[in-house]
Design an enzyme around this catalytic site. Structure first.
Site, PDB file in Angstrom:
ATOM      1  N   ASP A 441     -23.089 -23.270  22.357  1.00 42.50           N
ATOM      2  CA  ASP A 441     -22.942 -22.947  23.656  1.00 42.50           C
ATOM      3  C   ASP A 441     -23.495 -24.116  24.739  1.00 42.50           C
ATOM      4  OD1 ASP A 441     -22.274 -20.125  25.098  1.00 42.50           O
ATOM      5  OD2 ASP A 441     -23.114 -21.677  26.631  1.00 42.50           O
ATOM      6  N   ASP A 461     -22.452 -29.220  24.333  1.00 48.31           N
ATOM      7  CA  ASP A 461     -21.210 -28.916  25.403  1.00 48.31           C
ATOM      8  C   ASP A 461     -19.860 -29.160  24.566  1.00 48.31           C
ATOM      9  OD1 ASP A 461     -19.092 -29.413  27.246  1.00 48.31           O
ATOM     10  OD2 ASP A 461     -20.472 -30.627  28.633  1.00 48.31           O
ATOM     11  N   VAL A 462     -18.966 -28.377  24.559  1.00 51.53           N
ATOM     12  CA  VAL A 462     -17.811 -28.494  23.627  1.00 51.53           C
ATOM     13  C   VAL A 462     -16.807 -29.424  24.103  1.00 51.53           C
ATOM     14  CG1 VAL A 462     -17.765 -26.349  22.296  1.00 51.53           C
ATOM     15  CG2 VAL A 462     -16.838 -26.333  24.459  1.00 51.53           C
ATOM     16  N   ASN A 488     -13.600 -20.253  21.632  1.00 48.45           N
ATOM     17  CA  ASN A 488     -13.606 -19.262  22.603  1.00 48.45           C
ATOM     18  C   ASN A 488     -14.150 -19.671  23.980  1.00 48.45           C
ATOM     19  OD1 ASN A 488     -14.315 -16.610  24.085  1.00 48.45           O
ATOM     20  ND2 ASN A 488     -16.530 -17.421  23.917  1.00 48.45           N
ATOM     21  N   TYR A 554      -6.267 -22.543  35.535  1.00 49.84           N
ATOM     22  CA  TYR A 554      -6.421 -21.644  34.315  1.00 49.84           C
ATOM     23  C   TYR A 554      -5.451 -21.481  33.525  1.00 49.84           C
ATOM     24  CZ  TYR A 554      -8.869 -17.863  31.989  1.00 49.84           C
ATOM     25  OH  TYR A 554      -9.575 -17.102  30.977  1.00 49.84           O
ATOM     26  N   LYS A 558      -4.683 -22.514  29.574  1.00 51.29           N
ATOM     27  CA  LYS A 558      -4.703 -21.364  28.611  1.00 51.29           C
ATOM     28  C   LYS A 558      -3.176 -21.505  27.991  1.00 51.29           C
ATOM     29  CE  LYS A 558      -8.722 -19.292  28.444  1.00 51.29           C
ATOM     30  NZ  LYS A 558      -9.730 -19.379  27.303  1.00 51.29           N
TER      31      LYS A 558
END
Ligand code: ZN
Length: 657
Positions: A441, A461-462, A488, A554, A558
């Site tokens: 996370d 940080d992904v 996620n 968004y 997605k």
């Protein structure tokens, strides 16, 4: 080795014999080079009242399953001393019969089962008896002229007993051998290839004799077989090939018939660099009771991991066939630890506890081997003696009592966005089913919110590929592999019509909600390819099948994520990796949905908050835990034959069905 006896600590425990027995037992338990992993046992002879209030001679002996380091009075079984002593005169008793008989001599029906060495404790006349498997003493006994060396060090103060398998046989043997000895002349007994007994009239003298005897063995080793310090660059060893580690874990899991963890230990790099290391780790364990944890010999890992583990299991089966009497069942043939030549050692286990136990034992065994080599050669017991302990009826009984492993025990799952909402719930759900978790996370609170024993958490940080790679490789070094990924992490970007959307908002959504998932997938694929029943779950959104106005940034990200997952399902199927997508909707128990936001949105739709929460076909509230349960299930057996699927978790949406 120094005595840890402290007058005020001892006094605080109490003055009676059992309290002092607890105190010095704990002192012994604190020293891993005396006792490892529940090894060793202690006793005290005293008088006490039985069930009828009649005073009788008692032997309080350590109960099996108790560790000396944390033992309490309740950890000792009070046995009728005279009867236990007389058991040594019985002609022959099987060990399981002996355990039942000892249990019947306890005056406390709630006491634990007494140690299998109880009879030996009764045979020694002193009030206090201490028994350890001290590294230094055992090392000296594991050499070609070990018995001679022990005699040279201790002279007549020590009674030497050649190796006999622990249990009734050993107690009887010591009883027979010591019938005529003058106990007052002795300070202890050394059991070859096994350990040391010391005894005394009070707790302190028995304990300090142990320290004295072990210190003399340590001094002898320091003079005759000094340990050389490592010249190997530990950093280089640490950079060991993590992919090879993951392949080794997979090969051992398949051989063991269940998922295991693997941990690389670079501190053994100097031992592992010895040219003779592969041969040294093939001779046998430090003491026979280690065999239950470590098996008799190590696996010597070579470049072809799968082929070399196959050689190990074949050799194990041959060893079993050579030694079985025909009535035994072969244990799983997988190795418990491996020598990685030039690099270090790898330990395997079904839990972190098992890994720690094996790691501990190996860490004590390797220096013992190196020192014994300087004393003429490391010499373990012959394989039939080791086999007898490995397949001892009492050990076999312990195995059959082992609790059934949890559904996902041994599996390793990576979850991104793990500090809150759906990600946090996924971590909890994996843990509840027995898996271990790698939690990522951006919020560094993630590093302190979970049980460290089962979660490797990284503030990461992904969107930063280097940080993701670092976290994954660290986790592989700890667990040995990766079986499941729940990708996620995401952000709700601010609502804006396409005409007004800012480039910044657009790029942020693409970066976190799309690019980061590509990064996580790319970095985990090589490890998933060596995983056990590997699976990926991408957390999409109801916005993919049913987009809403004002949410282009968004929804587009997605939708891209969903398409990424579909292509991944196609590409990764050949490696057995399943990729599925979840489309949650209206999950309100997350940080973003404060009561104020919820009230404002409900008002906008002309609804009260309660109705707004359940505005779906089933009129149910969808929680993070609901989404997590489905995510975890998607990584498991239930969906073993499903890939490329998109599953809504939204209570039913009339724009989706
Ligand atoms: Zn022992």
């Amino acid at each position: 080795m120094r005595s840890l006896w402290d007058d005020s600590e001892a006094k605080a425990r109490g003055k009676d014999a059992l309290s002092l027995r607890v105190y010095t037992s704990r002192l012994i338990g604190r020293e891993p080079s005396l006792v490892l992993q529940g090894g060793g046992n202690t006793s005290v002879k005293t008088r006490g009242a039985d069930l009828f209030g009649e005073t009788t001679d008692l032997l309080y002996v350590k109960g099996s399953g108790w560790d000396l380091a944390g033992i309490e009075p309740a950890g000792f079984a009070p046995l009728r001393l005279e009867a236990v002593r007389r058991m040594a005169e019985l002609p022959s008793v099987t060990d399981s019969r002996m355990v039942a008989m000892l249990k019947s001599l306890s005056i406390d029906p709630d006491a634990p089962a007494p140690s299998v060495e109880a009879i030996l404790h009764a045979v020694i006349p002193s009030a206090f008896v201490d028994h350890t498997h001290a590294d230094a003493v055992v090392t000296i006994t594991n050499t070609p002229d070990g018995m001679h060396r022990i005699g040279e060090i201790y002279g007549d103060r020590i009674f030497i007993v050649p190796y006999v398998m622990p249990g009734f046989e050993l107690a009887r043997e010591v009883y027979e051998m010591t019938r005529d000895v003058d106990w007052a002349e002795l300070e202890g007994i050394i059991l070859m290839n096994h350990g040391v007994f010391t005894f005394g009239d009070d707790a302190r003298s028995s304990y300090e004799r142990m320290i004295q005897i072990v210190s003399e063995a340590e001094d002898y080793l320091d003079t005759h077989a000094p340990l050389e310090t490592s010249s190997i660059d530990a950093e280089e060893a640490r950079a060991a090939d993590v992919l090879r580690l993951a392949r080794a874990r997979r090969a051992v899991s398949l051989a063991a018939g269940g998922t295991v963890f693997a941990r690389f230990d670079p501190t053994a790099s100097s031992f592992a660099s010895r040219p003779d290391a592969p041969e040294l780790v093939s001779r046998g364990p430090l003491t026979p009771d280690h065999v239950i944890r470590t098996k008799r010999v190590a696996w010597v890992m070579d470049d072809d991991v799968e082929e070399s583990v196959g050689r190990f299991t074949a050799a194990y089966r041959e060893y079993f066939e050579r030694n079985t009497d025909g009535a035994l069942t072969c244990l799983d043939p997988a190795p418990r630890w491996a020598l990685w030549p030039g690099r270090g050692v790898v330990v395997f286990g079904r839990s972190q506890g098992e890994l720690n136990a094996v790691n501990d034992i190996v860490a004590h065994t390797l220096p013992a081997i190196e020192r014994a080599e300087q004393l003429g050669g490391w010499q373990a017991l012959p394989e039939d003696a080791i086999f007898d302990v490995e397949y001892w009826e009492l050990e076999q009984a312990k195995l059959s009592r082992a609790p059934r492993a949890a559904e996902l025990a041994g599996r390793v799952a990576l979850v991104t966005g793990a500090a809150s909402g759906i990600g946090h719930a996924c971590v909890e759900a994996f843990l509840a089913r027995g898996a271990s978790v790698v939690a990522l996370d951006r919020n560094d609170a993630v590093t302190s919110m979970f049980d460290e024993a089962r979660v490797a958490a990284f503030a990461c940080d992904v969107t930063d590929a280097t940080a993701v790679e670092f976290a994954i490789e660290s986790a592989i070094r700890r667990y040995g592999g990766l079986d499941a990924v729940v990708s996620n992490a995401g952000v709700f970007t601010e609502s804006a019509r396409i005409a007004e959307i800012s480039g910044e908002v657009w790029r942020k959504s693409m970066s976190v909600n799309l690019d980061a998932h590509r990064i996580v997938l790319q970095k985990t694929i090589p490890f998933l390819e060596s995983g056990i029943d590997p699976a990926v779950v991408m957390v999409g959104s109801k916005n993919v099948p049913a987009p809403g106005k004002g949410a282009a940034a968004y929804s587009v990200a997605k939708a891209g994520l969903t398409q990424l997952a579909r292509v991944a399902a196609l590409e990764l199927a050949a490696s057995g990796i399943r990729v599925n997508v979840l489309h949650p909707n209206d999950v309100f128990d997350t940080a973003i949905w404060t009561p104020e936001v919820l009230a404002a949105r409900a008002k906008e739709y002309g609804m009260d908050v309660e109705s707004y929460r359940r505005r779906n076909l089933l009129r149910v509230e969808v929680t993070s835990a609901d989404v997590a349960a489905l995510a975890v299930a998607l990584t498991g057996r239930l969906f073993a034959k499903t890939t490329g699927a998109q599953i809504p978790v939204d209570g039913g949406n009339d724009r989706v069905v």
